[in-house]
Design an enzyme around this catalytic site. Structure first.
Site, PDB file in Angstrom:
ATOM      1  N   ASN A 102       0.962  -1.131   0.122  1.00 25.40           N
ATOM      2  CA  ASN A 102      -0.065   0.168  -0.017  1.00 25.40           C
ATOM      3  C   ASN A 102       0.929   1.204  -0.134  1.00 25.40           C
ATOM      4  O   ASN A 102       0.398   2.211   0.114  1.00 25.40           O
ATOM      5  CB  ASN A 102      -1.034  -0.019   1.125  1.00 25.40           C
ATOM      6  CG  ASN A 102      -0.103   0.088   2.461  1.00 25.40           C
ATOM      7  OD1 ASN A 102       1.105  -0.142   2.602  1.00 25.40           O
ATOM      8  ND2 ASN A 102      -0.900   0.424   3.727  1.00 25.40           N
ATOM      9  N   TYR A 123       3.129  -2.354  17.521  1.00 24.16           N
ATOM     10  CA  TYR A 123       4.223  -3.231  16.941  1.00 24.16           C
ATOM     11  C   TYR A 123       4.544  -4.290  17.610  1.00 24.16           C
ATOM     12  O   TYR A 123       4.288  -5.669  17.309  1.00 24.16           O
ATOM     13  CB  TYR A 123       5.503  -2.434  16.311  1.00 24.16           C
ATOM     14  CG  TYR A 123       6.120  -3.108  15.545  1.00 24.16           C
ATOM     15  CD1 TYR A 123       7.475  -3.560  16.161  1.00 24.16           C
ATOM     16  CD2 TYR A 123       5.965  -3.410  14.260  1.00 24.16           C
ATOM     17  CE1 TYR A 123       8.349  -4.378  15.105  1.00 24.16           C
ATOM     18  CE2 TYR A 123       6.599  -4.115  13.439  1.00 24.16           C
ATOM     19  CZ  TYR A 123       8.091  -4.644  13.724  1.00 24.16           C
ATOM     20  OH  TYR A 123       8.619  -5.296  13.013  1.00 24.16           O
ATOM     21  N   ASP A 149      -3.958  -2.601   0.526  1.00 30.42           N
ATOM     22  CA  ASP A 149      -3.606  -2.679   2.012  1.00 30.42           C
ATOM     23  C   ASP A 149      -4.284  -4.072   2.357  1.00 30.42           C
ATOM     24  O   ASP A 149      -5.362  -4.475   2.437  1.00 30.42           O
ATOM     25  CB  ASP A 149      -4.672  -1.421   2.876  1.00 30.42           C
ATOM     26  CG  ASP A 149      -4.119  -1.289   4.215  1.00 30.42           C
ATOM     27  OD1 ASP A 149      -3.818   0.068   4.822  1.00 30.42           O
ATOM     28  OD2 ASP A 149      -3.787  -2.383   4.863  1.00 30.42           O
ATOM     29  N   VAL A 150      -3.292  -4.730   3.392  1.00 26.82           N
ATOM     30  CA  VAL A 150      -3.753  -6.114   3.808  1.00 26.82           C
ATOM     31  C   VAL A 150      -4.843  -6.168   4.689  1.00 26.82           C
ATOM     32  O   VAL A 150      -5.535  -7.196   4.883  1.00 26.82           O
ATOM     33  CB  VAL A 150      -2.317  -6.750   4.253  1.00 26.82           C
ATOM     34  CG1 VAL A 150      -1.698  -7.130   3.165  1.00 26.82           C
ATOM     35  CG2 VAL A 150      -1.845  -6.157   5.501  1.00 26.82           C
TER      36      VAL A 150
END
Length: 698
Positions: free
Chosen positions: A395, A513, A419-420
């Site tokens: 993306n 993250y 975009d996943v």
């Protein structure tokens, strides 16, 4: 996972070493978060000598016949793995029943491998038959070495793996008690062990009447002529083992004849005595030096005279016992075996998944998410060079069009901007595209990028990973998840091994993250355990090289860009925090080896370079190579920034044959040359504004 075990005995250690072996192993396996049901045949000789009734680490149930065993058929069907042990009564019938019922992995755990194989050679199918062996996904063997090859080649086992006995150190501590005996032996009577016991203990006792000896264990015949200085204990419960060993100046290890012939067959008593720091005198057999080092951690004897010499020598035996204990705690505890068992089961899960329909084709068709990024584009270049057809999905959140434009004239390359976290394009789904491999690299990997939109970062790791796992399930592709060393957080263990669970803040600015990647790993392994997808998981440590961005927040790119532009080099903290840097070519090679490995399944694998150095040392190297006049300046350390980061890559070395080949000086030179050509990128100011030099992002 849910594990069902059908073993000789868990409830009674009378006359067998199976019970203590199972107790230590299953307790440690339960501590890894697994549920266990142990099914034991209710027989009078164990029923009347039970020394454990209700273990707190598993559910223990008894059955009286094969018909009664059917009561647990639902548990057998639904289990992730079912293990049948050696010497189980009516073991051939039990094994056949398990193979018919079980939907998960099936395994035979042979705690008597050389004896078992000798029986098979004689046509004695007491608890196992040759026809049954190929039907077990796993043959877990008490014996390692060449015997494993024999089980696979001669008997057709799909995979034979060594699962040595072990010890629970908490149950076998080193006790400081007065010595009661000079030499002891703990073991049940056996015809083929008795001549060795006679030579290495009974005859020395006759010749050394002033010393004290003891033999503990049942079933010794009355015909044995015991010297007066040999004490006999008919049964010694496990609760008294540690005290028994501690009261022994030396203890004897005696191996059965079939096990001596096979080699690589350490008994459970060997590990238990060593854990108690009791010096061990053992008979000789091939492979013993792979367990304990002779003359440093164990003494070897083949004659009465050798034992007498050892017993008569000035007492320096304590160091032998202490060294043996140290080795056992390092390599041979029940925790080590439980980790191995989990790994073997997950390896078999991957193979079963492939047998269900995840088939490879002669031509590789790979989907690379995040393929416009630094690592992804280098991976695509290697895949194309190897003849693969590659579809790149990105993306451009952090990836760059320039990284994939170089492939636009390649007929085997396709690019999809997507975009996943959104539903994947329909033409990718439903098995329409016959992917063989999915490399899932999509996710911003540097703090300034992933912290810029933490919600998107978390969704990429969770929703995006779920979408790709479903695609792998639908298309039959093998999926490699790129996880991260960030799952270890600010580690308390150094270097970081894959079984370390980390020290991670779930509320800090890096959590989107760190915790996102941990959740992604959870999803991957859940799909694997449910036989929904064949997955591999790579934990990537600091990586650098061509196609990095100056503004990506990685320590190498920031220091290099600042040095080349003549700016001050910013170090966060005092620069003593350490990192280990892996050149991108080495990482790409490791990712491809991991993707294509049929052994490294069911557990994460560290990929990184263990060349640990401080951030300040890195800055000094860059300054030296570039000839920059930059000054070093210091700013406060970012929140949750790890102090040390270094991978333990022994698993990758063992299973993949992988280790980094590019040294830091060579890699830095190539990286600096790349940035010198990217002068339009060097002017980007982002690396000046955000605290990212000390990060450990990939």
């Amino acid at each position: 996972m849910k594990l069902v075990v059908l073993g000789l005995s868990l409830s009674s250690s009378w006359g067998n070493g199976h019970a203590t072996t199972f107790r230590a192993l299953l307790k440690a396996f339960a501590q890894r978060g697994h549920q266990i049901l142990f099914l034991e045949r209710d027989v009078p000789w164990y029923r009347n000598n039970r020394d454990i009734a209700d273990p707190d680490y598993c559910r223990l149930e008894f059955y009286g016949s094969l018909e009664e065993l059917q009561h647990w058929k639902d548990e057998t069907r639904s289990a992730d793995a079912v293990i049948v042990g050696s010497y189980v009564p009516e073991g051939v019938a039990v094994g056949g029943l398990v193979q018919r019922l079980a939907r998960g992995v099936t395994a035979f755990y042979d705690i008597d491998t050389p004896v078992t194989l000798a029986k098979l050679e004689r046509g004695d199918f007491q608890y196992l038959s040759p026809k049954l062996i190929p039907g077990f996904d796993l043959y877990l063997s008490f014996t390692g070495g060449p015997t494993l090859d024999r089980i696979e080649t001669q008997y057709g086992s799909p995979r034979a793996r060594a699962l040595y006995c072990s010890v629970d150190p908490a149950a076998y501590p080193a006790l400081d008690v007065p010595k009661k005996w000079d030499l002891t032996y703990l073991g049940t009577y056996s015809d083929d062990r008795q001549p060795t016991l006679e030579k290495l203990l009974i005859e020395p006792a006759r010749r050394l009447p002033h010393l004290h000896f003891c033999v503990a264990g049942p079933q010794y015949p009355d015909s044995i002529d015991w010297p007066a200085n040999v004490e006999r204990i008919d049964h010694l419960p496990p609760s008294e083992h540690a005290a028994f060993y501690a009261a022994s100046r030396f203890t004897l290890n005696v191996t059965r004849a079939d096990m001596i012939a096979a080699g690589w067959s350490p008994s459970v008593r060997l590990f238990e005595a060593a854990s108690c720091a009791t010096p061990i005198i053992s008979d000789r057999w091939d492979g013993i030096d792979s367990v304990l080092t002779p003359d440093r951690e164990i003494l070897l004897a083949g004659s009465t005279d050798e034992v007498i010499e050892m017993l008569s020598a000035a007492d320096g035996s304590a160091t032998i016992g202490e060294a043996a204990r140290e080795r056992v705690l390092e390599c041979h505890t029940a925790s080590h075996r439980a980790e191995e068992l989990e790994r073997y089961i997950n390896e078999a899960v991957g193979s079963r998944t492939e047998e269900r329909g995840v088939k490879r084709t002669d031509s590789t068709v790979a989907l690379v998410t995040g393929g416009a990024g630094f690592i992804g584009s280098n991976l695509i270049e290697r895949l194309l060079a190897d003849g693969a057809h590659v579809i790149c999905l990105d993306n451009f959140q952090t990836g760059r069009a320039e990284n994939v434009d170089r492939f636009e004239h390649e007929s085997r390359f396709e690019f999809v901007e997507h975009d996943v976290i959104k539903d994947l394009p329909q033409w990718l789904r439903g098995g329409r595209t016959k992917f063989t491999h999915i490399y899932h690299l999509a996710c911003a990997a540097s703090p300034p990028h992933y912290q810029a939109d933490p919600e998107h970062t978390m969704l990429t790791n969770v929703v995006g990973t779920r979408n790709l796992l479903r695609l792998a399930e639908e298309t039959g592709a093998r999926l490699l998840l790129s996880s991260t060393s960030e799952v270890y957080g600010d580690p308390e263990i150094h270097p970081q091994q894959e079984d370390y669970r980390g020290w991670v803040s779930c509320t800090g600015p890096r959590a989107c993250y760190d915790e996102g990647k941990r959740a992604a790993e959870t999803l991957a392994f859940d799909f694997l355990r449910a036989h929904r997808a064949d997955v591999r998981v790579a934990r990537i440590f600091n990586t650098y090289g061509p196609r990095m961005r100056c503004d990506d927040g990685r320590v190498v790119s920031n220091i290099v860009c600042q040095a080349l532009s003549g700016d001050d080099i910013t170090i966060y903290g005092d620069g003593s925090q350490t990192r280990s840097f892996c050149f991108v070519d080495d990482l790409v090679r490791g990712l491809m080896l991991l993707m294509n490995s049929d052994r490294a399944v069911g557990f994460p694998v560290n990929l990184g370079n263990p060349n640990e150095l401080t951030v300040r040392e890195l800055a000094d190297m860059v300054v030296a190579v570039t000839g920059a006049d930059s000054r070093i300046t210091y700013q406060p350390l970012p929140i949750d920034d790890p102090r040390r980061r270094k991978p333990d890559i022994s698993r990758a070395a063992e299973l993949l044959g992988w280790s980094p080949a590019v040294d830091l000086a060579t890699g830095l030179e190539a990286t600096i040359q790349w940035f010198e050509k990217e002068t339009n990128r060097i002017a980007a100011p982002m690396y000046v504004d955000a605290p990212m030099v000390a990060t450990a992002a990939e």
